[in-house]
Scaffold this active site. Structure first.
Site, PDB file in Angstrom:
ATOM      1  N   HIS A 311       0.853  -1.181   0.000  1.00  0.00           N
ATOM      2  CA  HIS A 311       0.000   0.000   0.000  1.00  0.00           C
ATOM      3  C   HIS A 311       0.885   1.226   0.000  1.00  0.00           C
ATOM      4  CE1 HIS A 311      -3.138   2.826   1.127  1.00  0.00           C
ATOM      5  NE2 HIS A 311      -3.968   1.921   0.646  1.00  0.00           N
ATOM      6  N   ASP A 368      -7.995  -5.536   0.223  1.00  0.00           N
ATOM      7  CA  ASP A 368      -8.519  -6.363  -0.860  1.00  0.00           C
ATOM      8  C   ASP A 368      -8.088  -7.815  -0.764  1.00  0.00           C
ATOM      9  OD1 ASP A 368      -9.985  -4.430  -2.149  1.00  0.00           O
ATOM     10  OD2 ASP A 368      -8.203  -3.599  -3.094  1.00  0.00           O
TER      11      ASP A 368
HETATM   12  N1  CMC Z   1       4.119  -7.387  -5.087  1.00  0.00           N
HETATM   13  C1  CMC Z   1       5.458  -7.331  -5.292  1.00  0.00           C
HETATM   14  N2  CMC Z   1       6.192  -6.229  -5.081  1.00  0.00           N
HETATM   15  C2  CMC Z   1       5.580  -5.131  -4.647  1.00  0.00           C
HETATM   16  C3  CMC Z   1       4.190  -5.101  -4.405  1.00  0.00           C
HETATM   17  C4  CMC Z   1       3.466  -6.282  -4.637  1.00  0.00           C
HETATM   18  N3  CMC Z   1       2.131  -6.314  -4.430  1.00  0.00           N
HETATM   19  N4  CMC Z   1       3.830  -3.862  -3.992  1.00  0.00           N
HETATM   20  C5  CMC Z   1       4.960  -3.142  -3.960  1.00  0.00           C
HETATM   21  N5  CMC Z   1       6.009  -3.902  -4.341  1.00  0.00           N
HETATM   22  C6  CMC Z   1       7.438  -3.493  -4.372  1.00  0.00           C
HETATM   23  C7  CMC Z   1       7.744  -2.620  -5.565  1.00  0.00           C
HETATM   24  O1  CMC Z   1       8.159  -3.392  -6.669  1.00  0.00           O
HETATM   25  C8  CMC Z   1       8.840  -1.748  -4.999  1.00  0.00           C
HETATM   26  O2  CMC Z   1      10.031  -2.477  -4.981  1.00  0.00           O
HETATM   27  P1  CMC Z   1      11.456  -1.731  -5.228  1.00  0.00           P
HETATM   28  O3  CMC Z   1      11.578  -0.739  -4.117  1.00  0.00           O
HETATM   29  O4  CMC Z   1      12.460  -2.815  -5.174  1.00  0.00           O
HETATM   30  O5  CMC Z   1      11.336  -1.078  -6.577  1.00  0.00           O
HETATM   31  C9  CMC Z   1       8.436  -1.532  -3.547  1.00  0.00           C
HETATM   32  O6  CMC Z   1       7.644  -2.698  -3.213  1.00  0.00           O
HETATM   33  C10 CMC Z   1       7.586  -0.272  -3.302  1.00  0.00           C
HETATM   34  O7  CMC Z   1       6.475  -0.331  -4.173  1.00  0.00           O
HETATM   35  P2  CMC Z   1       5.903   0.894  -4.990  1.00  0.00           P
HETATM   36  O8  CMC Z   1       5.330   0.401  -6.274  1.00  0.00           O
HETATM   37  O9  CMC Z   1       6.915   2.002  -5.044  1.00  0.00           O
HETATM   38  O10 CMC Z   1       4.776   1.350  -4.000  1.00  0.00           O
HETATM   39  P3  CMC Z   1       3.548   2.231  -4.376  1.00  0.00           P
HETATM   40  O11 CMC Z   1       3.221   2.988  -3.150  1.00  0.00           O
HETATM   41  O12 CMC Z   1       3.802   3.043  -5.614  1.00  0.00           O
HETATM   42  O13 CMC Z   1       2.420   1.161  -4.731  1.00  0.00           O
HETATM   43  C11 CMC Z   1       0.570  -0.273  -4.601  1.00  0.00           C
HETATM   44  C12 CMC Z   1       1.390   0.808  -3.890  1.00  0.00           C
HETATM   45  C13 CMC Z   1      -0.683  -0.557  -3.779  1.00  0.00           C
HETATM   46  C14 CMC Z   1       0.102   0.253  -5.978  1.00  0.00           C
HETATM   47  C15 CMC Z   1       1.430  -1.553  -4.766  1.00  0.00           C
HETATM   48  O14 CMC Z   1       1.808  -2.044  -3.493  1.00  0.00           O
HETATM   49  C16 CMC Z   1       0.715  -2.642  -5.568  1.00  0.00           C
HETATM   50  O15 CMC Z   1       0.753  -2.610  -6.785  1.00  0.00           O
HETATM   51  N6  CMC Z   1       0.059  -3.625  -4.869  1.00  0.00           N
HETATM   52  C17 CMC Z   1      -0.710  -4.637  -5.555  1.00  0.00           C
HETATM   53  C18 CMC Z   1      -2.071  -4.074  -5.951  1.00  0.00           C
HETATM   54  C19 CMC Z   1      -2.998  -3.924  -4.758  1.00  0.00           C
HETATM   55  O16 CMC Z   1      -3.164  -4.835  -3.953  1.00  0.00           O
HETATM   56  N7  CMC Z   1      -3.684  -2.752  -4.694  1.00  0.00           N
HETATM   57  C20 CMC Z   1      -4.692  -2.486  -3.676  1.00  0.00           C
HETATM   58  C21 CMC Z   1      -4.302  -1.373  -2.757  1.00  0.00           C
HETATM   59  S1  CMC Z   1      -5.409  -1.309  -1.317  1.00  0.00           S
HETATM   60  C22 CMC Z   1      -6.944  -0.873  -1.982  1.00  0.00           C
HETATM   61  C23 CMC Z   1      -6.995   0.538  -2.441  1.00  0.00           C
HETATM   62  O17 CMC Z   1      -6.836   1.425  -1.616  1.00  0.00           O
HETATM   63  O18 CMC Z   1      -7.208   0.732  -3.633  1.00  0.00           O
END
Ligand code: CMC
Length: 433
Positions: A311, A368
């Protein structure tokens, strides 16, 4: 900005040696903000923050999240307390008005919302224009956007009464629109809302009852539905809420703004994750394959992400996920369902939380992760999962939209950019290119 700056933050240009003092404002809780509104005028520079990871876009008194502690408060009340003790319309009142209602205020509010549950009959014609296999989120974008063509009397967004009526209409009609999208997809007749039922009960009735049979409400399921709605009601300045605020900042019609929010919510990184989680668990299929998928999630060359994990704000357990996990067990026990996907999800959660990649990045299950398993057990098709999120989030969108319109300092949202394209160049006629 209502309060005075608490201190200043000094920025020094290393080349010229010039210093600039930027005011710092404190919220009631949570991090302070550095006010950069005069930055461009004073220094000729913009700030750069794609994805808004460190940017506050507004003042808000609605929802507070402490992502490190795993805290979510609506108007100061903890989400688990609300999920345990309030009902969805009570939370809706709280989000819209700032305080919990008295019994009399709650009765009036329930009446005002349920009064608007029916749709203009002509709107049902819109559904017939969609293919039967259209994704219900596509239908939601279309039909909610179309509401803007039907409720002309709510167009003066600067009239508080009309704003409130538009808010009631949106919260009230969303379950009707969502259930109709489902009924259309399976070829069953639309059900009219029943206003003697609670918000969650009425939604279950519109979804699952058929004219030829009596629908018997299961109180455990309606309680679970209500709780799912509460858990998704608002979540601060997330992508869809920011979309609603940005669309609304131009003075646009609120129904059209909510349709924009629905579009943003649909993506698998946001509300679409509940659908993606279930598809992922189905694809994994067996506990023996979990390690393989965790490996894929860790692999930088593989775009796969573990849906339902991670998240932007929570770097500790998502407090909504805890309540969701409990509700999941209650629903499966009530229905006597033994879903192997639940065992798979629990094992996946355990293994991921022991894995260095997930531990070091503070990736925990989010809201989720378990919701799809509950919804599937309750009989919702996977494609409806994100629609339920949209139904619940509508009150959050509306509350945030109202707060923005009521903010005397509100301006049209207009981010700047770091331009990386070509500099000015002469036009070349087509025959010379
Ligand atoms: N699986 C694998 N790696 C992950 C995941 C994941 N679900 N989420 C984050 N990472 C890694 C990402 O690759 C990055 O690694 P590095 O630092 O080595 O590059 C690190 O963790 C930080 O991630 P980020 O993409 O910079 O984080 P963000 O804040 O931009 O993304 C997120 C947040 C929710 C989009 C992401 O965690 C994600 O894509 N999760 C899966 C989708 C999901 O479950 N979404 C629902 C969110 S809760 C409901 C809502 O509020 O909508």
């Amino acid at each position: 900005m209502s309060n005075a700056a608490s201190k200043t933050f000094t920025l020094t240009d290393n080349q010229s040696g010039e210093s600039f003092d930027l005011p710092v404002f404190d919220g009631s809780v949570g991090p302070s903000v550095i006010d950069v509104r005069r930055l461009y005028g004073d220094t000729g520079h913009f700030t750069y923050d794609p994805g808004f990871t460190s940017t506050g876009s507004c003042d808000s008194a609605i929802t507070f999240i402490d992502g490190d502690e795993g805290i979510l408060l609506h108007r100061g009340y903890a989400i688990d307390d609300l999920a345990e003790r309030a009902d969805f319309l009570e939370v809706a009142y709280l989000l819209l008005n700032g305080e919990l209602p008295t019994a009399a205020q709650k009765a009036t509010f329930d009446h005002d919302v349920t009064y608007h549950t029916m749709l203009h009959e002509q709107l049902s014609n819109f559904y017939r224009g969609f293919r039967r296999d259209a994704h219900p989120m596509a239908i939601m974008c279309g039909v909610v956007g179309a509401l803007s063509a039907f409720y002309h009397d709510s167009l003066d967004i600067y009239d508080p009464h009309q704003r409130m009526v538009a808010s009631f209409r949106l919260v009230a009609k969303m379950p009707t629109i969502a259930a109709m999208a489902y009924k259309y997809s399976i070829g069953q007749p639309f059900n009219y809302p029943q206003n003697d039922l609670s918000y969650a009960e009425n939604f279950l009735h519109m979804m699952f009852s058929v004219p030829s049979e009596t629908y018997v409400m299961n109180p455990v399921l309606s309680k679970a539905m209500d709780r799912i709605f509460i858990l998704h009601a608002d979540h601060e300045q997330n992508a869809s809420t920011s979309t609603v605020r940005l669309a609304g900042s131009s003075g646009a019609n609120p129904f059209a703004c909510i349709a924009a929010g629905i579009a943003s919510l649909w993506g698998p990184a946001h509300g679409g994750a509940n659908e993606a989680v279930l598809n992922m668990l189905t694809e994994i299929g067996h506990k023996d394959r979990i390690a393989e998928y965790i490996k894929k999630a860790r692999d930088k060359d593989d775009p796969f992400r573990l849906f339902g994990f991670g998240h932007r704000v929570y770097k500790n357990y998502d407090p909504r996920a805890k309540v969701m996990q409990e509700t999941c067990h209650e629903v499966l026990a009530e229905l006597g369902v033994e879903d192997p996907l639940l065992d798979l999800a629990m094992e996946l959660e355990k293994l991921a939380l022991e894995d260095e990649y997930f531990v070091s990045r503070k990736l925990y299950p989010n809201v989720d992760f378990y919701s799809g398993i509950i919804l599937k057990a309750m009989g919702f098709p996977v494609s409806m999962f994100t629609v339920l999120f949209a139904v619940a989030r509508t009150v959050g969108w509306v509350a945030q939209w109202k707060e923005m319109i009521e903010d005397p300092g509100q301006k049209i949202g207009r981010p700047r950019q770091l331009y990386t394209g070509p500099d000015a160049r002469p036009y070349i006629p087509i025959d010379q290119r």
